[in-house]
Design an enzyme around this catalytic site. Structure first.
Site, PDB file in Angstrom:
ATOM      1  N   TYR A 113      -1.668  14.875 -26.747  1.00  0.00           N
ATOM      2  CA  TYR A 113      -1.045  14.576 -28.019  1.00  0.00           C
ATOM      3  C   TYR A 113      -1.065  13.137 -28.135  1.00  0.00           C
ATOM      4  CZ  TYR A 113       1.633  12.581 -24.084  1.00  0.00           C
ATOM      5  OH  TYR A 113       1.844  11.598 -22.925  1.00  0.00           O
TER       6      TYR A 113
ATOM      7  N   THR B 224       4.956   5.540 -20.540  1.00  0.00           N
ATOM      8  CA  THR B 224       5.095   5.489 -19.056  1.00  0.00           C
ATOM      9  C   THR B 224       3.847   4.875 -18.128  1.00  0.00           C
ATOM     10  OG1 THR B 224       3.864   7.805 -18.932  1.00  0.00           O
ATOM     11  CG2 THR B 224       6.400   7.677 -19.000  1.00  0.00           C
ATOM     12  N   ASP B 225       2.827   4.613 -19.055  1.00  0.00           N
ATOM     13  CA  ASP B 225       1.670   4.122 -18.410  1.00  0.00           C
ATOM     14  C   ASP B 225       1.684   2.812 -17.891  1.00  0.00           C
ATOM     15  OD1 ASP B 225       0.442   6.537 -19.188  1.00  0.00           O
ATOM     16  OD2 ASP B 225      -1.200   5.515 -20.186  1.00  0.00           O
TER      17      ASP B 225
ATOM     18  N   THR C 110       5.034   8.335 -25.335  1.00  0.00           N
ATOM     19  CA  THR C 110       5.438   9.477 -25.395  1.00  0.00           C
ATOM     20  C   THR C 110       6.469  10.232 -25.896  1.00  0.00           C
ATOM     21  OG1 THR C 110       3.561  10.020 -23.543  1.00  0.00           O
ATOM     22  CG2 THR C 110       5.127  11.789 -24.047  1.00  0.00           C
TER      23      THR C 110
ATOM     24  N   LYS D 146       4.413   4.490 -11.183  1.00  0.00           N
ATOM     25  CA  LYS D 146       3.921   5.905 -11.836  1.00  0.00           C
ATOM     26  C   LYS D 146       3.324   6.239 -10.758  1.00  0.00           C
ATOM     27  CE  LYS D 146       2.243   8.209 -15.825  1.00  0.00           C
ATOM     28  NZ  LYS D 146       1.917   8.208 -17.396  1.00  0.00           N
TER      29      LYS D 146
ATOM     30  N   GLU E 226      -5.432  -9.711   7.368  1.00  0.00           N
ATOM     31  CA  GLU E 226      -6.837  -9.290   7.293  1.00  0.00           C
ATOM     32  C   GLU E 226      -7.645 -10.419   6.753  1.00  0.00           C
ATOM     33  OE1 GLU E 226      -6.682  -6.377   9.496  1.00  0.00           O
ATOM     34  OE2 GLU E 226      -8.498  -6.709   8.406  1.00  0.00           O
TER      35      GLU E 226
HETATM   36  N1  DGL Z   1      -0.325   6.885 -23.681  1.00  0.00           N
HETATM   37  C1  DGL Z   1       0.581   6.821 -22.631  1.00  0.00           C
HETATM   38  C2  DGL Z   1       1.525   5.619 -22.807  1.00  0.00           C
HETATM   39  O1  DGL Z   1       2.142   5.401 -24.092  1.00  0.00           O
HETATM   40  C3  DGL Z   1       1.421   8.203 -22.713  1.00  0.00           C
HETATM   41  C4  DGL Z   1       2.312   8.423 -21.446  1.00  0.00           C
HETATM   42  C5  DGL Z   1       3.728   8.201 -21.727  1.00  0.00           C
HETATM   43  O2  DGL Z   1       4.306   7.502 -22.636  1.00  0.00           O
HETATM   44  O3  DGL Z   1       4.403   9.184 -21.119  1.00  0.00           O
HETATM   45  O4  DGL Z   1       2.266   5.122 -21.836  1.00  0.00           O
END
Ligand code: DGL
Length: 359
Positions: A56, A122-123, A42, A195, A316
């Site tokens: 986006y 971020t993913d 992003t 995350k 467990e």
């Molecule tokens: N498609 C997600 C990624 O590239 C968007 C999230 C991001 O980068 O914040 O990880």
């Protein structure tokens, strides 16, 4: 000499001296040399309107555009960029990980590189951060940074994140801290960060453990250091690897009969991370698939779908009897990273268990 000319002379001297000090402080020769390696995400994205923060396109702007979009970078470091990949990070691959890790190690071995910033979606940022935390062979700072809003959005977070990540990568206090993640003015350990929110700028947290430190204005402040071994203190070396062992994750839930385990075993996985209920529980109905997988020498790590807390050995499940590895407090996606790297060294569950207590 009368007072007046002396006063004027003194003021001129002080003015010229302050100019010199200012120039010396900011002259490129005195700034750290930081490499910015871009992978996409992003932070390089683009939205249709200034309020588009979901829906986006990620991974559009090249690294040079990211750098030119933050002219202030020149005041804090000598920066140059390289494009490692241009992907939304849900599409991250072993190939990109190995390319990135090798390039990071090559660059950090150079005397003219003081630190590295990696821009990333971020993913899967937390996975890349933990992977690099285990395979980077330098004490120099490596900082992963991303953003939750594309640069086209009002109050986009990427520019300031990139600026402060660059300051962090050039900070002497960041040396030896392991691979770090910096977004939203918060400095995290690559091992502990995850995350936690789908769509907000405060998404990255280290549940129960907390950050390494914070930015106060443009100043990074550390309050703790990670205790688990990392970077130069690990046994993992990927420089000669062309791929990584296949490890998959299965999610446990009510009425699960182990079909996913069977499918993963059939697909040739060398390891399985089981995201168990509660304290890493495996359902009775899964055991036939578990035992069949173990007959194929597949190593099984018990993690937990709950995301926090320690999966205790022989809690467990009877780990001794089944030769399971207890995943400690790593969430399933992090446990997978460690199991992949562990399998480059050994398939012995006892030795792998020791690695889970160490890293
Ligand atoms: N498609 C997600 C990624 O590239 C968007 C999230 C991001 O980068 O914040 O990880």
């Amino acid at each position: 000499m009368t007072r007046k000319p002396l006063l004027v002379l003194t003021m001129v001297f002080l003015f010229v001296f302050s100019l010199q000090v200012a120039c010396f402080a900011e002259s490129p020769a005195n700034l750290p040399h930081i490499k910015i390696l871009a992978t996409g995400g992003t932070i390089a994205g683009s939205g249709a309107t200034s309020s588009t923060t979901i829906g986006y396109t990620a991974a559009v702007a090249p690294v040079d555009a990211l750098i030119s979009n933050v002219p202030e970078l020149k005041k804090v470091a000598n920066v140059s960029g390289e494009q490692i990949s241009q992907i939304a990070s849900e599409n991250m691959t072993n190939e990109v990980w190995l390319k990135l890790a090798k390039r990071v190690n090559q660059l950090l071995a150079q005397n003219d590189v003081d630190g590295i910033v990696i821009t990333h979606g971020t993913d899967t940022l937390e996975e890349t951060a933990y992977f690099l935390n285990l395979v980077v062979k330098s004490e120099k700072p490596v900082v992963l940074v991303g953003s939750m809003r594309p640069p086209t959005a009002m109050s986009a977070d990427g520019m300031l994140n990139l600026y402060r990540a660059t300051i962090l990568a050039g900070s002497k206090d960041a040396i030896g801290k392991g691979v770090m993640v910096m977004l939203n003015d918060t400095i995290h350990s690559g091992r502990d960060v995850t995350k936690t929110i789908t769509d907000r700028v405060d998404t990255f947290k280290a549940p129960e453990i907390g950050p390494l430190g914070f930015f106060t204005g443009d100043k990074p402040v550390f309050y703790r250091a990670a205790l688990r071994k990392h970077t130069t203190a690990t046994e993992f070396d990927v420089m000669s690897l062309s791929d990584l062992p296949r490890v998959d994750i299965v999610y446990h839930y009510a009425n699960n009969t182990g079909t996913a385990i069977e499918a993963i075993a059939q697909a040739g996985a060398k390891g399985i991370v089981h995201a168990g209920t509660g304290n890493g529980s495996i359902g009775k109905a899964e055991y036939p698939a578990v035992e069949a997988a173990q007959k194929q020498d597949i190593v099984i790590v018990r993690s937990a779908r709950v995301g926090n807390g320690i999966v205790a050995r022989n809690g467990e499940a009877n780990d001794d009897k089944y030769n399971f590895v207890a995943g400690d407090n790593l969430n399933p996606q992090k446990a997978r990273i460690l199991l992949m790297l562990a399998l480059t060294k050994t398939a012995d569950p006892k030795l792998i268990q020791e690695m889970f207590w160490k890293y």
